[in-house]
Scaffold this active site. Structure first.
Site, PDB file in Angstrom:
ATOM      1  N   HIS A 359     -58.666  12.629  35.671  1.00 16.50           N
ATOM      2  CA  HIS A 359     -60.019  12.134  35.446  1.00 16.50           C
ATOM      3  C   HIS A 359     -60.218  10.682  35.832  1.00 16.50           C
ATOM      4  O   HIS A 359     -61.328  10.158  35.664  1.00 16.50           O
ATOM      5  CB  HIS A 359     -60.397  12.281  33.967  1.00 16.50           C
ATOM      6  N   LYS A 547     -73.262   5.068  27.785  1.00 18.88           N
ATOM      7  CA  LYS A 547     -71.956   5.618  28.149  1.00 18.88           C
ATOM      8  C   LYS A 547     -70.891   4.789  27.442  1.00 18.88           C
ATOM      9  O   LYS A 547     -71.208   3.762  26.835  1.00 18.88           O
ATOM     10  CB  LYS A 547     -71.734   5.584  29.663  1.00 18.88           C
ATOM     11  N   ARG A 548     -69.664   5.241  27.497  1.00 20.44           N
ATOM     12  CA  ARG A 548     -68.557   4.463  26.948  1.00 20.44           C
ATOM     13  C   ARG A 548     -68.585   3.050  27.528  1.00 20.44           C
ATOM     14  O   ARG A 548     -68.887   2.858  28.708  1.00 20.44           O
ATOM     15  CB  ARG A 548     -67.247   5.178  27.322  1.00 20.44           C
ATOM     16  N   LYS A 553     -67.657   0.082  34.153  1.00 20.87           N
ATOM     17  CA  LYS A 553     -68.989   0.689  34.104  1.00 20.87           C
ATOM     18  C   LYS A 553     -70.087  -0.371  34.211  1.00 20.87           C
ATOM     19  O   LYS A 553     -71.256  -0.049  34.392  1.00 20.87           O
ATOM     20  CB  LYS A 553     -69.140   1.523  32.830  1.00 20.87           C
ATOM     21  N   THR A 655     -70.798  12.195  34.110  1.00 19.87           N
ATOM     22  CA  THR A 655     -71.640  13.355  33.805  1.00 19.87           C
ATOM     23  C   THR A 655     -72.963  12.907  33.198  1.00 19.87           C
ATOM     24  O   THR A 655     -73.932  13.651  33.226  1.00 19.87           O
ATOM     25  CB  THR A 655     -70.936  14.344  32.852  1.00 19.87           C
ATOM     26  N   LYS A 659     -76.951  14.398  33.526  1.00 16.13           N
ATOM     27  CA  LYS A 659     -77.872  14.665  32.407  1.00 16.13           C
ATOM     28  C   LYS A 659     -79.196  13.947  32.619  1.00 16.13           C
ATOM     29  O   LYS A 659     -80.272  14.499  32.341  1.00 16.13           O
ATOM     30  CB  LYS A 659     -77.218  14.254  31.083  1.00 16.13           C
TER      31      LYS A 659
END
Length: 812
Positions: A359, A547-548, A553, A655, A659
């Site tokens: 991942h 998100k995390r 990110k 992901t 969404k």
């Protein structure tokens, strides 16, 4: 085929009343909302049980091959609504509760999110389980029954505070304890070798052990009667209480086994900044893997006359990232030590049973354990890893004679560490990435040597999401509108959404679509007012990054851009700008200082902007506390813009991007992970792409020729926002509070935030311009929903089934 059972309102009401009386000794009209929720949940469970039993009988009768999806995380969200949706009785139960004077929304809010996961890894696992059941494939999810999950996030004075997430305090009505399937898991001690009939037998002695007890939760397929199982393992002491020690006054010793068991299942991802945390994390991983593998082998033997030699024909272990990798060695231990197989035969079975999903290319997720810790905690398993490594090195040397660099890059044991990703690759028959770009990077760079040696193992499986959770349940207004236009086949065949393309230029449909978006924004605004006490304007552009929280990110780049916009408005009061509400949601790992400091900065900026009357509503900043599946559904439905701004080459897939797309939010993002494939589906003109490419990022990293101070010195906007990090502008009480962020950006900027900042700023200007054209924006938003058919987890699971697991579909 949809199997819709006739819903009997009278019977359901009778079940409700009976459950309430049995559970709480109360009539329904006397019950609290929590008690009503429990009664409803048990009534829904009554409807599930028969199908659950029938499903597993069918699997046994047809001798179906079973996949065991091994994952440290399953971010399930709330179960009640999802089960009602998949039983195809949501509307009927809502009507029934209305007649009894209860609001289903309030009832659903009584259920805590199951604290079994945190980020995209865990949510993907949950989506996969939903798809496996809906498609009728035999599967178990295998994980840990965490007592407190990762943590519940509280924001106190703008900073993250971790408090226990006591999600089980009222019990979990959907779980069933399966004490009869408990197994023993051993830690520590030493390995003795005894000779039996001329053959060496390895016996672990002087060990500590815990009793692994499974709790099963139903995974309901949509409208097909299939119910699979999420099996989460709890830990209990083998002997709960030592009365002899207690009587001698050795009170701590009397309960030490119980304490060991409790510690293993207490929290998800214990802080591993210290050796005790590392040891606990490795214990957790071995605990649930050993329990799951032991039980899977037991079950196979029971159904196949006790012979394990064809295990791989009926069992597949899918390792969700590196956390479950010890399954390779544990299966070998069971086959060699307990089943008496020779090494080569056991290895042949193991390497036909285990498959590995990678991942990430992030080094911290490609786990490595110190040899000392691994061998002390898992002495026999370590011996097996040593032998796997010895044989694998011989294979490397055979393929690459006289090339010691290949051994250095590929060995499982090297430089005093056990490299778990290498064990996973060596012991698996399939290795897959989770987006086309990610898999390409794995094969060409990160795992290049492995790919060159065994290219047939490698394949791509682009991630997906379940539309049943994130559209049908999370956005009922849009779901109903879609069904009114194209029918309901999209619920199980998401590519049917392509039929919406004929409506994207229809002005009436555009108006309907955007009115649904507005109503969802009103719903989220109400949530924000209740939880943050901030008034946000539903007519503003909702710009969302949830998100995390991790540096790659780039939530930090997002908030730096907000600071830039604030500066611009302060300097140019008449500046024409589309009113914007920036919405963040994220948890930072408890020991991740930089991530936690970023949360503090976001809230400091929010506090200043939201309380500055000069801004006059042009900007608002909101940090959603305790981001989780249940509030994520509200955010995805309401979002106008999806922030997918990771450093190119770092995000395996994502992901959240899917969404947002499903719910009609265009992407602003880099060409990273699944963004690449999203842009292919919707067209680059319907996304806001910026920044370095993955190849450009990797080129800078190879050549070490990026100097962030050059950007600082030449870009006045960057210089100003960075200076505000250290001049007390956002932290007057402590001007040095954000110094660490300032230093990291100027000295390293590992994730190219400053390098991409100007490109990001220009992309955001394009967003502002595009949003002003209501019809064009509506068309763009509709195109997102219409073209996201590829990104269903149903499609992903079919690819796993066809290419890796080779399962047969079961029809009841």
């Amino acid at each position: 085929m949809i199997k819709k059972k006739k819903f009997d309102k009278k019977l359901f009401k009778k079940q409700l009343e009976s459950n309430c009386r049995m559970l709480f000794r109360r009539n329904l009209d006397e019950a609290t909302p929590q008690q009503v929720y429990q009664a409803v949940a048990y009534s829904v469970k009554d409807d599930i049980i028969d199908n659950w039993i029938d499903t597993h009988k069918a699997y046994e009768k047809q001798d179906a091959k079973m996949v065991y999806y091994m994952s440290m995380e399953f971010l399930m969200g709330r179960a009640l609504g999802n089960n009602m949706i998949n039983l195809v009785c949501y509307d009927e139960i809502r009507e029934c509760l209305d007649e009894l004077g209860f609001d289903l929304n309030i009832i659903e809010d009584q259920e805590p999110d199951a604290a079994l996961g945190n980020g995209g890894l865990g949510r993907l696992a949950a989506c996969f389980l939903d798809s496996l059941a809906t498609l009728g494939y035999p599967a178990y999810g295998c994980g840990i029954r965490y007592r407190y999950g990762m943590f519940k996030q509280k924001i106190v004075n703008g900073a993250q505070k971790e408090v226990p997430d006591d999600w089980l305090k009222n019990g979990n009505p959907f779980e069933i304890k399966r004490d009869e399937y408990a197994v023993e898991v051993k830690f520590g001690g030493y390995v003795d070798v005894e000779m039996h009939d001329g053959k060496a037998k390895y016996i672990q002695k002087n060990y500590q052990s815990v009793r692994a007890v499974p709790y099963d939760m139903p995974i309901v397929g949509y409208g097909n009667g299939i119910v699979n199982t999420l099996r989460i393992w709890d830990a209990e002491a083998v002997n709960n209480f030592n009365l002899d020690s207690f009587d001698k006054g050795e009170y701590q010793k009397a309960v030490e086994q119980e304490n060991l068991a409790r510690t293993i299942v207490e929290v998800l991802y214990p802080n591993d900044n210290h050796m005790a945390g590392k040891e606990l994390r490795l214990k957790q991983q071995y605990f649930f893997i050993s329990a799951s593998v032991q039980r899977a082998v037991q079950k196979y033997k029971l159904l196949h006359g006790g012979d394990v030699r064809k295990l791989h024909e009926k069992v597949a272990f899918q390792l969700n990232d590196t956390h479950p990798t010890v399954a390779v060695a544990e299966l070998m231990r069971i086959l060699v030590d307990e089943e008496g197989l020779e090494w080569n035969e056991a290895w042949d079975i193991t390497t036909k049973t285990c498959a590995y999903t990678n991942h990430t290319i992030m080094s911290e997720a490609l786990e490595k354990w110190p040899n000392e810790l691994f061998s002390r905690l898992l002495p026999r398993v370590y011996q097996i890893v040593e032998e796997i490594n010895r044989r694998f090195i011989l294979e490397i040397q055979k393929n690459y004679p006289n090339d010691q660099s290949k051994v250095a890059s590929m060995a499982i044991l090297y430089d005093g560490q056990v490299r778990m990703a290498h064990l996973a690759i060596t012991g698996s028959y399939s290795v897959n990435g989770v987006a086309r770009l990610h898999t390409d990077i794995l094969m060409k760079r990160e795992l290049k040597d492995f790919y060159q040696m065994q290219p047939k193992k490698f394949n791509n499986k682009t991630n997906g999401i379940t539309q049943r959770r994130f559209l049908l349940h999370g956005n009922p207004l849009l779901a109903n509108w879609v069904t009114s236009k194209i029918g309901d086949e999209w619920i199980t065949k998401l590519d049917h959404l392509k039929h919406l393309n004929v409506y994207v230029d229809d002005e009436k449909c555009q108006s309907e679509f955007m009115n649904i978006k507005y109503q969802n924004k009103v719903r989220l605004a109400k949530y924000i007012k209740e939880h943050n006490d901030i008034d946000v304007d539903p007519r503003s552009l909702f710009d969302c990054q949830v998100k995390r929280l991790h540096e790659y990110k780039r939530q930090l780049m997002n908030i730096l851009h907000v600071m830039y916009l604030y500066n611009e408005i302060k300097e140019h009061p008449d500046m024409d700008i589309v009113p914007r509400t920036f919405i963040f949601g994220a948890k930072a790992a408890a020991g991740y200082h930089t991530a936690k400091l970023t949360i503090k900065l976001i809230n400091a900026v929010a506090d200043r902007i939201n309380n500055d009357p000069f801004i006059n509503g042009k900007l608002k900043v909101v940090f959603i506390e305790d981001y989780r599946v249940s509030n994520a559904e509200l955010i995805f439905a309401a979002a106008d813009l999806s922030e997918q701004i990771s450093t190119a080459s770092r995000e395996a897939s994502g992901t959240g991007n899917m969404k947002f797309m499903l719910n009609g939010a265009p992407t602003i993002g880099t060409m990273d992970g699944a963004n690449v494939e999203i842009v292919e589906e919707v067209g680059q003109e319907n996304a806001f792409i910026f920044g370095l490419s993955a190849e450009e990022v990797m080129e800078y990293e190879r050549n070490h020729n990026y100097y962030p101070r050059d950007v600082y010195n030449t870009d006045e906007n960057v210089r100003k926002v960075l200076t505000q990090l250290v001049n007390g502008y956002y932290s007057p009480e402590d001007p040095e509070k954000f110094r660490a962020l300032y230093n990291a950006l100027l000295e390293q900027d590992t994730y190219f935030i400053l390098k991409d900042f100007d490109s990001y700023k220009e992309a955001q200007k394009r967003v502002d311009e595009a949003y002003r054209d209501e019809k064009a924006w509506a068309r763009m938003a509709m195109l997102q929903t219409a073209n996201c058919g590829k990104f269903s987890s149903d499609r992903t699971i079919e690819e796993y089934v066809n290419d890796i697991w080779k399962l047969d579909r079961i029809v009841l």
